[in-house]
Write an enzyme that holds these catalytic residues in place. Sequence first.
Site, short mmCIF file in Angstrom:
data_model
loop_
_atom_site.label_atom_id
_atom_site.label_comp_id
_atom_site.label_asym_id
_atom_site.label_seq_id
_atom_site.Cartn_x
_atom_site.Cartn_y
_atom_site.Cartn_z
N THR A 27 0.85 -1.19 0.00
CA THR A 27 0.00 0.00 0.00
C THR A 27 0.89 1.24 0.00
O THR A 27 2.09 1.15 0.21
CB THR A 27 -0.91 0.06 1.24
OG1 THR A 27 -0.11 0.25 2.41
CG2 THR A 27 -1.73 -1.22 1.40
N ALA A 58 3.31 -0.92 4.37
CA ALA A 58 2.64 0.37 4.58
C ALA A 58 3.71 1.45 4.71
O ALA A 58 4.83 1.20 5.16
CB ALA A 58 1.75 0.34 5.82
N VAL A 84 7.95 -1.66 6.37
CA VAL A 84 7.67 -0.23 6.37
C VAL A 84 8.31 0.43 5.15
O VAL A 84 9.52 0.30 4.94
CB VAL A 84 8.18 0.44 7.66
CG1 VAL A 84 7.85 1.93 7.65
CG2 VAL A 84 7.54 -0.23 8.88
N LYS A 85 7.49 1.12 4.39
CA LYS A 85 7.97 1.81 3.19
C LYS A 85 8.46 3.21 3.56
O LYS A 85 7.72 3.98 4.15
CB LYS A 85 6.86 1.88 2.15
CG LYS A 85 6.36 0.51 1.68
CD LYS A 85 5.17 0.62 0.76
CE LYS A 85 5.52 1.30 -0.55
NZ LYS A 85 4.38 1.27 -1.50
N ILE A 86 9.69 3.50 3.16
CA ILE A 86 10.31 4.79 3.45
C ILE A 86 10.73 5.44 2.14
O ILE A 86 11.50 4.85 1.38
CB ILE A 86 11.56 4.61 4.34
CG1 ILE A 86 11.24 3.83 5.63
CG2 ILE A 86 12.18 5.97 4.65
CD1 ILE A 86 10.41 4.58 6.63
#
Length: 220
Positions: A27, A58, A84-86
């Site tokens: 997402t 996310a 975790v998307k950074i």
Amino acid sequence: MELYLDTANVAEVERLARIFPIAGVTTNPSIVAASKESIWDVLPRLQNAIGEEGTLFAQTMSRDAKGMVEEAKRLNNAIPGIVVKIPVTAEGLAAIKLLKKEGIVTLGTAVYSASQGLLAALAGAKYVAPYVNRVDAQGGDGIRMVQELQTLLEHHAPDSMVLAASFKTPRQALDCLLAGCQAITLPLDVAQQMLNTPAVESAIEKFEQDWKNAFGNLNL
């Protein structure tokens, strides 16, 4: 190879998970916003749709490393094992380094160049997400960028992998796999395009007609 769906539509995930051998769901803020649900409501529902073994991704919203790390911890507390998307900015790279030390798995996102993706991998991101179609839309060559990034990771960051994103056609996704990508994420429309092949339906109809003409029914 890992195949993901790029959506927050729980019903569609449930439908396609029955068909596709998906590894999980990715997402981003735009996708979650389109769902009209709070991220804290939709993430557990998505995790339930893909099962305990499925991987969920996310993205943080903060622009500074400190905020990114805090948000990443909140996401990880809510969904243990979430990736975790950074965004791969200067602050994002700093956050990826800090999260690596914390044991939180990250994906470097919004990657528009091979060098940017390599930096994310060297900082500690497990996944790196190049935006294939968006690079094309800016006059670049998205597939070539992915090829370069894949080669760089193989040589210099073998513990990281390309998770190619931003597709408009199945051909783009296949070209990334041919370039050696170990993971891709498909928007719903591209996933559906892979299923909808008129020539296949035509062939099946011909088989059925020939069988019915010979035996009077469609039973074995």
